[in-house]
Design an enzyme around this catalytic site. Structure first.
Site, PDB file in Angstrom:
ATOM      1  N   ARG A 126      13.174  60.349  16.185  1.00  0.00           N
ATOM      2  CA  ARG A 126      13.116  61.351  15.126  1.00  0.00           C
ATOM      3  C   ARG A 126      11.871  61.127  14.268  1.00  0.00           C
ATOM      4  O   ARG A 126      11.202  60.094  14.353  1.00  0.00           O
ATOM      5  CB  ARG A 126      14.373  61.271  14.256  1.00  0.00           C
ATOM      6  CG  ARG A 126      15.628  61.779  14.926  1.00  0.00           C
ATOM      7  CD  ARG A 126      16.875  61.532  14.079  1.00  0.00           C
ATOM      8  NE  ARG A 126      17.231  60.130  14.042  1.00  0.00           N
ATOM      9  CZ  ARG A 126      18.263  59.640  13.357  1.00  0.00           C
ATOM     10  NH1 ARG A 126      19.027  60.452  12.630  1.00  0.00           N
ATOM     11  NH2 ARG A 126      18.540  58.352  13.388  1.00  0.00           N
ATOM     12  N   TYR A 160      17.045  57.379   4.881  1.00  0.00           N
ATOM     13  CA  TYR A 160      18.346  56.724   4.968  1.00  0.00           C
ATOM     14  C   TYR A 160      18.151  55.232   4.728  1.00  0.00           C
ATOM     15  O   TYR A 160      17.191  54.631   5.222  1.00  0.00           O
ATOM     16  CB  TYR A 160      18.974  56.918   6.353  1.00  0.00           C
ATOM     17  CG  TYR A 160      19.505  58.304   6.612  1.00  0.00           C
ATOM     18  CD1 TYR A 160      20.543  58.830   5.842  1.00  0.00           C
ATOM     19  CD2 TYR A 160      18.977  59.090   7.632  1.00  0.00           C
ATOM     20  CE1 TYR A 160      21.033  60.107   6.082  1.00  0.00           C
ATOM     21  CE2 TYR A 160      19.469  60.362   7.882  1.00  0.00           C
ATOM     22  CZ  TYR A 160      20.494  60.869   7.105  1.00  0.00           C
ATOM     23  OH  TYR A 160      20.979  62.134   7.335  1.00  0.00           O
ATOM     24  N   ASP A 206      26.718  52.199  10.742  1.00  0.00           N
ATOM     25  CA  ASP A 206      25.606  52.131   9.778  1.00  0.00           C
ATOM     26  C   ASP A 206      26.045  51.476   8.473  1.00  0.00           C
ATOM     27  O   ASP A 206      25.223  50.886   7.762  1.00  0.00           O
ATOM     28  CB  ASP A 206      25.076  53.534   9.471  1.00  0.00           C
ATOM     29  CG  ASP A 206      24.026  54.002  10.470  1.00  0.00           C
ATOM     30  OD1 ASP A 206      23.306  53.142  10.997  1.00  0.00           O
ATOM     31  OD2 ASP A 206      23.936  55.209  10.721  1.00  0.00           O
ATOM     32  N   LYS A 239      14.967  56.631   9.358  1.00  0.00           N
ATOM     33  CA  LYS A 239      15.791  55.429   9.326  1.00  0.00           C
ATOM     34  C   LYS A 239      15.299  54.450   8.281  1.00  0.00           C
ATOM     35  O   LYS A 239      14.184  54.544   7.766  1.00  0.00           O
ATOM     36  CB  LYS A 239      15.810  54.760  10.704  1.00  0.00           C
ATOM     37  CG  LYS A 239      16.646  55.501  11.730  1.00  0.00           C
ATOM     38  CD  LYS A 239      18.076  55.742  11.259  1.00  0.00           C
ATOM     39  CE  LYS A 239      18.888  54.475  11.120  1.00  0.00           C
ATOM     40  NZ  LYS A 239      20.257  54.746  10.575  1.00  0.00           N
ATOM     41  N   HIS A 282      21.417  52.868   3.857  1.00  0.00           N
ATOM     42  CA  HIS A 282      22.651  52.170   4.257  1.00  0.00           C
ATOM     43  C   HIS A 282      22.600  50.698   3.833  1.00  0.00           C
ATOM     44  O   HIS A 282      22.822  49.787   4.642  1.00  0.00           O
ATOM     45  CB  HIS A 282      22.873  52.291   5.765  1.00  0.00           C
ATOM     46  CG  HIS A 282      22.988  53.703   6.256  1.00  0.00           C
ATOM     47  ND1 HIS A 282      24.068  54.510   5.938  1.00  0.00           N
ATOM     48  CD2 HIS A 282      22.165  54.456   7.035  1.00  0.00           C
ATOM     49  CE1 HIS A 282      23.909  55.692   6.507  1.00  0.00           C
ATOM     50  NE2 HIS A 282      22.767  55.692   7.168  1.00  0.00           N
ATOM     51  N   GLU A 310      21.688  59.200   2.062  1.00  0.00           N
ATOM     52  CA  GLU A 310      23.142  59.207   2.245  1.00  0.00           C
ATOM     53  C   GLU A 310      23.944  59.163   0.951  1.00  0.00           C
ATOM     54  O   GLU A 310      25.172  59.337   0.986  1.00  0.00           O
ATOM     55  CB  GLU A 310      23.582  58.055   3.161  1.00  0.00           C
ATOM     56  CG  GLU A 310      23.510  56.675   2.543  1.00  0.00           C
ATOM     57  CD  GLU A 310      22.162  55.994   2.709  1.00  0.00           C
ATOM     58  OE1 GLU A 310      22.067  54.791   2.401  1.00  0.00           O
ATOM     59  OE2 GLU A 310      21.197  56.672   3.140  1.00  0.00           O
TER      60      GLU A 310
END
Length: 373
Positions: A15, A94, A270, A75, A96, A118
């Site tokens: 991505r 993101y 995740d 990510k 996490h 998120e």
């Protein structure tokens, strides 16, 4: 603002944080975009596409990080990327963090302003930047689970939908949120015998209404998890506590009691995973076996379908990227409390309460961090 888009470097992650269409929007607003060479190859977008949209293509991630005031990724930054972040820089991606103490420590030490997709919220309490990837992961969980149920791939040799005269596979989905509902939709479409467990009665009623009795809804208790998981062919873990580590709802003993060749797909990985036996895997080595049960615990599941995932994600993130660029991060967070909920780390402090609690950091609220800045 100068905005940087590096190439993703997590294992088999294809991505990209921005499409050429997004570049064009931001250039139209007067911003400068720098993109690492080949960042879009995984979605079929070439350097020339980004250049035509108005971006400058640079040869390395180091150049992108050095040039940019804001980094837009997909990510979480790997540790070598964290080392390139500065205290005058914004990171939007993101994160996490609750399941990743090493990354959290690196971001705290960098002094950067890290805003997590998120934990950005919406008026209805939903998570608009997590939703598109939850949709993808939910659908992929059934696709991946069905593949690994095949005998040649380590599974029981069960077809999800069965055939006339042979019962379909039993699919148990723990969590009836976005990813769980999308998993159910796929499993029902393939003809599986589907049960969803959740702790919200209103949500269970809603799910029952959606499928008109084609799915069993069960209030989630330890007793019912024990009972449902034991007989399942495929169990999907789709549990989310925003920003926090996922609760371990399925014990090692539950896994031991399952059929040999049954499959577990842990979408919650995740955030640490909701099975005691879960550990992170990659697309290169997606599964491992515990007590005869196949575990699929890939931490970037949507990366398997990067073109679909990138367009779905950037449709949701672009308005927030524009707000951060047009207003500056402080003003953007002041004007939009939902975006402010995305602030996880700033100037060496952890600004998300669940992350601070789970990892043992002193908590400084986003509002206090913005005022101090």
């Amino acid at each position: 603002m100068k905005i940087g888009v590096p190439k993703e470097i997590k294992t088999l992650e294809f991505r990209v944080g921005m499409t050429p269409a997004g570049v064009r929007e931001l250039v139209h607003d007067g911003h400068d975009i720098v993109v690492e060479t080949n960042a879009g190859l995984g979605i079929g977008m070439f350097d020339e596409d980004y250049e035509r949209a108005g971006a400058t293509v640079l040869d390395s991630a180091e150049e992108v990080f050095a040039a940019a005031e804001m980094i837009v990724k997909v990510k979480e930054p790997q540790l070598n990327e964290c080392a390139m972040l500065r205290d005058d820089q914004v990171l939007f991606t993101y994160l996490h963090l609750a399941a990743d103490p090493d990354q959290t420590r690196a971001l705290v030490e960098s002094g950067t302003t890290a805003i997590a997709y998120e934990t950005v919220t919406a008026d209805d309490g939903s998570l608009p930047l997590l939703t598109p990837m939850s949709e993808v992961a939910g659908r992929l969980s059934i696709q991946s689970g069905a593949y690994h149920l095949q005998k040649a791939n380590g599974g029981r040799g069960v077809l999800l939908g069965g055939v006339p005269g042979v019962s379909p596979a039993k699919v148990v989905i723990i969590g009836g949120g976005v990813s769980g509902a999308n998993a159910a939709d796929m499993a029902i479409g393939l003809g599986a015998d589907v049960t969803i467990l959740d702790r919200s009665l209103p949500r269970l009623r809603e799910l029952d209404d959606i499928w008109g009795g084609r799915v069993r809804t069960v209030y989630s208790t330890k007793h019912d998890i024990d009972r449902q998981v034991k007989d399942a062919d495929l169990v999907v873990g789709a549990v989310l506590v925003a920003g926090a580590a996922a609760p371990k709802l399925v014990s090692a003993q539950n896994v031991k009691d399952m059929h040999t060749g049954a499959v577990i797909v842990d979408i919650s990985i995740d955030q640490g995973g909701c099975f005691e036996t879960s550990r992170p895997t990659t697309h290169a080595e997606p599964t491992y076996v515990v007590d005869g049960v196949v575990h699929y615990c890939v931490t970037n599941m949507p990366g398997a379908v990067p073109r679909t995932s990138t367009f779905a994600l950037t449709n949701a993130t672009l308005p927030f990227v524009k707000a951060l660029a047009n207003l500056g991060w402080r003003e953007a967070l002041i004007r939009d409390p939902h975006l402010a909920n995305g602030l996880n780390v700033h100037a060496g402090h952890v600004n998300h309460e669940a992350v601070a609690h789970d990892l043992g950091y002193e908590y400084l609220s986003a509002n206090d961090a913005v005022r101090a800045a």
